[in-house]
Design a protein around this motif. Structure first.
Motif, PDB file in Angstrom:
ATOM      1  N   ILE A  18      -0.038   4.476  -2.589  1.00  0.00           N
ATOM      2  CA  ILE A  18      -0.703   5.739  -2.240  1.00  0.00           C
ATOM      3  C   ILE A  18       0.189   6.950  -2.437  1.00  0.00           C
ATOM      4  CG2 ILE A  18      -2.276   4.619  -0.632  1.00  0.00           C
ATOM      5  CD1 ILE A  18      -0.550   5.600   1.658  1.00  0.00           C
ATOM      6  N   ILE A  25      -3.093   7.021  -8.507  1.00  0.00           N
ATOM      7  CA  ILE A  25      -4.137   6.324  -7.749  1.00  0.00           C
ATOM      8  C   ILE A  25      -5.158   7.318  -7.211  1.00  0.00           C
ATOM      9  CG2 ILE A  25      -2.976   6.331  -5.485  1.00  0.00           C
ATOM     10  CD1 ILE A  25      -4.060   3.480  -5.075  1.00  0.00           C
ATOM     11  N   TRP A  26      -4.706   8.525  -6.910  1.00  0.00           N
ATOM     12  CA  TRP A  26      -5.631   9.552  -6.428  1.00  0.00           C
ATOM     13  C   TRP A  26      -6.480  10.105  -7.568  1.00  0.00           C
ATOM     14  CZ3 TRP A  26      -6.487   9.505  -1.517  1.00  0.00           C
ATOM     15  CH2 TRP A  26      -5.488   9.036  -0.652  1.00  0.00           C
ATOM     16  N   PHE A  45      -9.344   0.452  -3.939  1.00  0.00           N
ATOM     17  CA  PHE A  45      -9.184   1.760  -3.312  1.00  0.00           C
ATOM     18  C   PHE A  45     -10.089   2.799  -3.963  1.00  0.00           C
ATOM     19  CE2 PHE A  45      -6.966   5.867  -2.842  1.00  0.00           C
ATOM     20  CZ  PHE A  45      -6.842   5.923  -1.461  1.00  0.00           C
ATOM     21  N   TRP A  61       0.829  -1.209   0.000  1.00  0.00           N
ATOM     22  CA  TRP A  61       0.000   0.000   0.000  1.00  0.00           C
ATOM     23  C   TRP A  61       0.863   1.259   0.000  1.00  0.00           C
ATOM     24  CZ3 TRP A  61      -4.594   0.966  -1.480  1.00  0.00           C
ATOM     25  CH2 TRP A  61      -5.599   0.019  -1.356  1.00  0.00           C
ATOM     26  N   THR A  62       1.934   1.220   0.770  1.00  0.00           N
ATOM     27  CA  THR A  62       2.789   2.407   0.852  1.00  0.00           C
ATOM     28  C   THR A  62       3.398   2.761  -0.495  1.00  0.00           C
ATOM     29  OG1 THR A  62       4.596   0.964   1.592  1.00  0.00           O
ATOM     30  CG2 THR A  62       3.335   2.111   3.294  1.00  0.00           C
TER      31      THR A  62
END
Length: 449
Positions: free
Chosen positions: A250, A255-256, A390, A246-247
Motif C-alpha cells: 500500500i 497499487i493506488w 485490493f 500488505w504494508t
C-alpha cells in the motif's frame, strides 16, 4: 471469430517485458519462441469460469421487472439488494487476494466457485427483500474470488507479452455469460418459474469445479506442459516466491493507480448488469421475452471489445512500443468510445440506444483487459492476487455507491440521463488518475526477505 484456429502467440513474438520511459523503445530480452498450447487450455477454463460467474450474477437483473411485480419491490428495495452484493464483494476482495496467494489458485478458485454456486441456488428459497439481500451477500462473498484467481492464473501461466491478450480472452467469458442468461432464464422462468432459474444457473458452477480440479496445476507440476512451453512461460526475468506483506504494497502509488481506476470504472459495468434490462423496459417497453436480442447484441459487442482491447495493447507493444505507451493508448481509445453513451437515454428508438450501449460495453471490456493487465505489469506474480483483490475491492465500493445513487435517481427522476452522463465521463477521469499515479507503469521492486 474462432478462438480455436486463432494462434495469438504469433502476435506477441517481439514483445518486450520491462518498462522504461514512455517514448523510448525497450531493449527486448532474449527471445524465447512461443511453444505449446496447454496455457491456452487453462485460458479456456478461466473463460468458462467467467461465463458461469456472470450467468449467476446477471439473473437478478434480468428478472428485476418480474420480481418487482410479484414481490412488490420499489427501486430503493432493489438498490438495497444490489448494495448487499456489492458490500460482500468489496469485503471479500479485501481479503480474497491474500487467500488465493495462501491457498494457491487451484484450491482457492475451487472454494470460491463452490460458495457462490450454493449462494446462487439459495435465491430460490427466499421471498423477502431481506432474504434476497442475504443471498446476494453470500453470492458476493463467493464471487469475490473469481477475478483475483483468474489474474493470478494468467500470471502463473503466461509471460508478460501475452497476458493482456489472455486476460481479454478469459474476460470475454463474462460477455458470453451475459448472452446466455437472457437466452436461458426467460425460457426457464416462463416454463418452471423464477426459482428454477436460480437453481439451474447456480448448478453450472459445480460442473466447472470438476473440470478445474481435474486439469489445473501450476506449469511446473502440469503433466502435459512440454519443456519448450515451460521455458516460454518462464521467459520473463525471475520472480521470488517470498510473500509480500500488505504494508509493502500500500505504500506504492502503483497499487493506488490500479485501485482508483477500478473504483471509477467498475461501477459502470455493474450498471449494465443490474439495470440494463430495466432501462430497456422503462425507456423502450421491452418485456422479458423481448430482452434476448438487444442483450445479445450488446454483449456480443462487449466480447469483441474484450479481445480487441487486449490485442491492441499487445500488438502495439509487439511493434516496439513501451508497456506504458501501449497499455495507456489502448485505454485511451476505450475511454473515448464510452463517451457517446451519454446520449443513450435521450435518443429515440431501441436500436440506436442499443448501438450506443453496445459500443460502451465493448469499450469497457477492452479497458478491463488492460487495467487488469497493468496489475501484473507493475507487480510480481507473488503479489498479483493481493493487488487485484485490493483493486477489485475498490471497484466494488464504487459499485456500492452506484447502486444507491441509481436507485435514488430513478426513484426521484425516472430518468437514466444523469446515470449515463456519469458513465460517459468515468473512464477519461480514471485514465488521468492512473497516469498521475503511475506515469510510467514502472515495475515495483521488493527486496527478498
Amino acid at each position: 471469430m474462432s478462438l480455436v484456429s486463432w494462434q495469438p502467440e504469433r502476435l506477441m513474438a517481439d514483445t518486450v517485458n520491462q518498462v522504461s520511459v514512455p517514448n523510448t523503445p525497450l531493449e527486448p530480452p532474449p527471445q524465447v519462441p512461443a511453444a505449446g498450447h496447454c496455457r491456452w487450455v487453462i485460458c479456456g477454463l478461466l473463460f468458462f469460469a467467467a461465463t458461469v460467474n456472470y450467468i449467476d450474477r446477471q439473473v437478478i437483473g434480468l428478472l428485476k421487472p418480474t420480481l418487482q411485480a410479484e414481490l412488490h419491490w420499489d427501486e430503493i428495495d432493489y438498490s438495497n439488494i444490489v448494495f448487499a452484493f456489492q458490500l460482500a464483494y468489496a469485503a471479500g476482495l479485501l481479503l480474497v487476494g491474500r487467500v488465493m496467494d495462501w491457498l494457491g489458485t487451484r484450491r482457492g478458485f475451487s472454494l470460491s466457485v463452490f460458495l457462490w454456486s450454493l449462494a446462487a441456488m439459495a435465491h430460490a428459497l427466499v421471498r423477502s427483500v431481506f432474504g434476497f439481500g442475504a443471498a446476494r451477500f453470500a453470492l458476493g462473498l463467493g464471487e469475490s474470488g473469481s477475478f483475483p484467481a483468474s489474474i493470478k492464473a494468467v500470471a502463473e501461466w503466461f509471460p508478460k507479452r501475452e497476458r493482456a491478450l489472455a486476460t481479454g480472452i478469459f474476460n470475454s467469458g463474462t460477455n458470453l455469460g451475459a448472452i446466455i442468461t437472457p437466452l436461458l432464464v426467460p425460457w426457464i422462468t416462463l416454463r418452471y418459474g423464477w426459482p428454477a432459474a436460480f437453481i439451474a444457473t447456480g448448478a453450472i458452477g459445480l460442473l466447472w469445479i470438476a473440470l478445474w480440479l481435474a486439469f489445473y496445476r501450476t506449469p511446473e507440476k502440469h503433466t502435459t506442459v512440454t519443456a519448450a512451453e515451460l521455458t516460454y512461460i518462464r521467459s520473463d526475468p525471475g520472480d521470488s516466491a517470498v510473500p509480500i506483506k500488505w504494508t509493502q504494497l500500500i505504500g506504492h502509488s502503483q497499487i493506488w493507480a490500479f485501485a482508483v481506476g477500478k473504483f471509477l470504472t467498475d461501477p459502470v459495468w455493474w450498471l449494465y448488469l443490474f439495470w440494463l434490462p430495466d432501462f430497456l423496459y422503462r425507456n423502450h417497453h421491452v418485456k422479458l421475452q423481448g430482452m434476448v436480442l438487444p442483450l445479445i447484441v450488446i454483449y456480443n459487442a462487449a466480447t469483441v471489445g474484450s479481445v480487441a482491447g487486449g490485442w491492441l495493447s499487445s500488438s502495439l507493444i509487439g511493434r516496439g512500443w513501451t508497456l506504458n505507451k501501449g497499455r495507456k493508448t489502448a485505454m485511451l481509445v476505450c475511454a473515448i468510445c464510452v463517451v457517446p453513451i451519454v446520449l443513450a437515454s435521450r435518443i429515440s428508438g431501441l436500436w440506436p440506444s442499443v448501438a450506443l450501449i453496445g459500443l460502451a460495453a465493448a469499450a469497457h471490456q477492452g479497458w478491463s483487459a488492460n487495467i487488469f493487465t497493468i496489475a501484473s505489469d507493475m507487480f510480481p506474480r507473488r503479489a498479483v492476487g493481493s493487488v487485484v483483490g485490493f483493486g477489485g475491492m475498490a471497484g466494488a465500493v464504487g459499485g456500492m455507491l452506484i447502486a444507491k445513487v441509481v436507485g435514488y435517481l430513478l426513484q426521484w427522476t425516472g430518468s437514466y440521463f444523469v446515470v449515463f452522463l456519469m458513465a460517459g465521463s468515468a473512464y477519461l477521469i480514471a485514465l488521468l488518475c492512473i497516469h498521475v499515479l503511475a506515469p510510467k507503469l514502472s515495475p515495483v521492486q521488493f527486496e527478498a526477505a
